[in-house]
Design a protein around this motif. Structure first.
Motif, short mmCIF file in Angstrom:
data_model
loop_
_atom_site.label_atom_id
_atom_site.label_comp_id
_atom_site.label_asym_id
_atom_site.label_seq_id
_atom_site.Cartn_x
_atom_site.Cartn_y
_atom_site.Cartn_z
N VAL A 1 -12.04 -3.10 -1.98
CA VAL A 1 -11.11 -2.61 -0.95
C VAL A 1 -10.34 -1.43 -1.51
O VAL A 1 -9.87 -1.48 -2.65
CB VAL A 1 -10.13 -3.71 -0.49
N ILE A 2 -10.20 -0.38 -0.70
CA ILE A 2 -9.32 0.74 -1.05
C ILE A 2 -8.23 0.81 0.00
O ILE A 2 -8.51 0.82 1.20
CB ILE A 2 -10.08 2.08 -1.10
N THR A 3 -6.98 0.81 -0.45
CA THR A 3 -5.87 0.98 0.47
C THR A 3 -5.32 2.40 0.34
O THR A 3 -5.25 2.95 -0.76
CB THR A 3 -4.74 -0.03 0.19
N ASN A 4 -4.95 2.98 1.47
CA ASN A 4 -4.43 4.34 1.48
C ASN A 4 -3.31 4.37 2.52
O ASN A 4 -3.56 4.56 3.70
CB ASN A 4 -5.54 5.34 1.81
N ILE B 1 -9.16 -4.02 -6.10
CA ILE B 1 -8.54 -3.19 -5.06
C ILE B 1 -8.02 -1.91 -5.69
O ILE B 1 -7.39 -1.93 -6.75
CB ILE B 1 -7.38 -3.93 -4.38
N LEU B 2 -8.27 -0.80 -5.03
CA LEU B 2 -7.71 0.48 -5.43
C LEU B 2 -6.64 0.88 -4.43
O LEU B 2 -6.92 1.00 -3.23
CB LEU B 2 -8.79 1.57 -5.49
N ASP B 3 -5.42 1.09 -4.91
CA ASP B 3 -4.36 1.62 -4.06
C ASP B 3 -4.30 3.13 -4.29
O ASP B 3 -3.75 3.60 -5.28
CB ASP B 3 -3.01 0.97 -4.39
N VAL C 1 -16.28 5.50 -3.97
CA VAL C 1 -15.90 4.44 -4.90
C VAL C 1 -15.82 3.06 -4.24
O VAL C 1 -15.59 2.06 -4.92
CB VAL C 1 -14.57 4.76 -5.61
N CYS C 2 -16.01 3.02 -2.94
CA CYS C 2 -16.01 1.76 -2.19
C CYS C 2 -17.41 1.14 -2.25
O CYS C 2 -18.41 1.83 -2.08
CB CYS C 2 -15.60 2.00 -0.74
#
Length: 237
Positions: free
Chosen positions: A118-121, A63-65, A152-153
């Motif tokens: 998953v990327i959270t923003n 996961i990327l925050d 990047v997803c």
């Protein structure tokens, strides 16, 4: 006479626009608008619950925050056992098990394509390309950042996005953007909307609560913080 006054006001505005003094005024507007129930009381639970739900559906490995600086969101996810990489333009001296922090620009992410499930923003995209947090001004910085998030997803991966929303979109320089239906669609680009929730101060001024799309579209955004938020799960086809 009016033109002279306008010139004088414009001069002083430009001199103060990106200073600590101007930032202090903006922060005071925000603090006056808080009544104990802000958008964060809904954005964080929304994001965390969606990550947990996606993990149950299909194991989430990375996961990327995006926009992690100063936020408890990434460390909370890490405490639940997720592998979290946080990235933001500001330096942050944080050490937390399962959470790795990297200084980087969301408009030019330092990661290979298709690196994250998953990327959270969480309430970050609206600041991209505006100079409040030390960036150079880039008019479409938010759209550029979303394209990087898309890059990047992984294919079939997800982006959990929360951001200010109202009936009519606007930009408060040098603070943030507030989106409407048209500008939000432009923002997300090739991502496909899977589900959406809205939260806004519709019953009591400055007290956020769940609401409908019709209710949030009746709100006129102001510098004092009058707006709602859209929380959504996006999927990369």
């Amino acid at each position: 006479m009016r033109n002279i006054l306008r010139t004088i006001v414009k001069f002083f505005y430009n001199q103060l626009r990106y200073t600590k003094f101007a930032e202090a005024i903006e922060e005071e507007f925000e603090m006056q608008s808080y009544s104990g129930v802000t958008s964060r009381h809904f954005e964080y639970p929304y994001g965390i619950s969606k990550v947990v739900k996606l993990d149950k559906k299909k194991k989430v490995k990375k996961i990327l925050d995006a926009g992690a600086f100063g936020s408890p969101f990434g460390p909370i996810l890490a405490s639940l056992g997720f592998n979290i990489t946080g990235v933001d333009i500001s330096k942050w001296e944080i050490k937390f098990p399962g959470f790795k922090y990297i200084v980087g620009d969301l408009k030019n992410l330092p990661f290979k394509s298709e690196s994250f499930d998953v990327i959270t923003n969480i309430s970050t995209i609206e600041h991209c390309g505006l100079p409040r947090f030390g960036e150079k001004e880039v008019r479409d910085g938010d759209v550029i950042a979303m394209k990087e998030i898309y890059r990047v997803c992984v294919k079939g991966g997800y982006c959990i996005l929360t951001t200010p929303y109202a009936g009519k979109g606007t930009v408060f320089y040098n603070k943030h953007r507030v989106y409407d239906k048209r500008t939000f669609r432009r923002l997300i680009g090739k991502f496909k909307i899977q589900e959406t929730s809205f939260f806004a101060p519709v019953s009591v001024p400055h007290v956020f609560e769940p609401c409908s799309e019709k209710q949030i579209e009746k709100i006129n955004a102001t510098l004092k913080g009058d707006h709602g938020v859209i929380c959504t799960v996006l999927k990369k086809p």
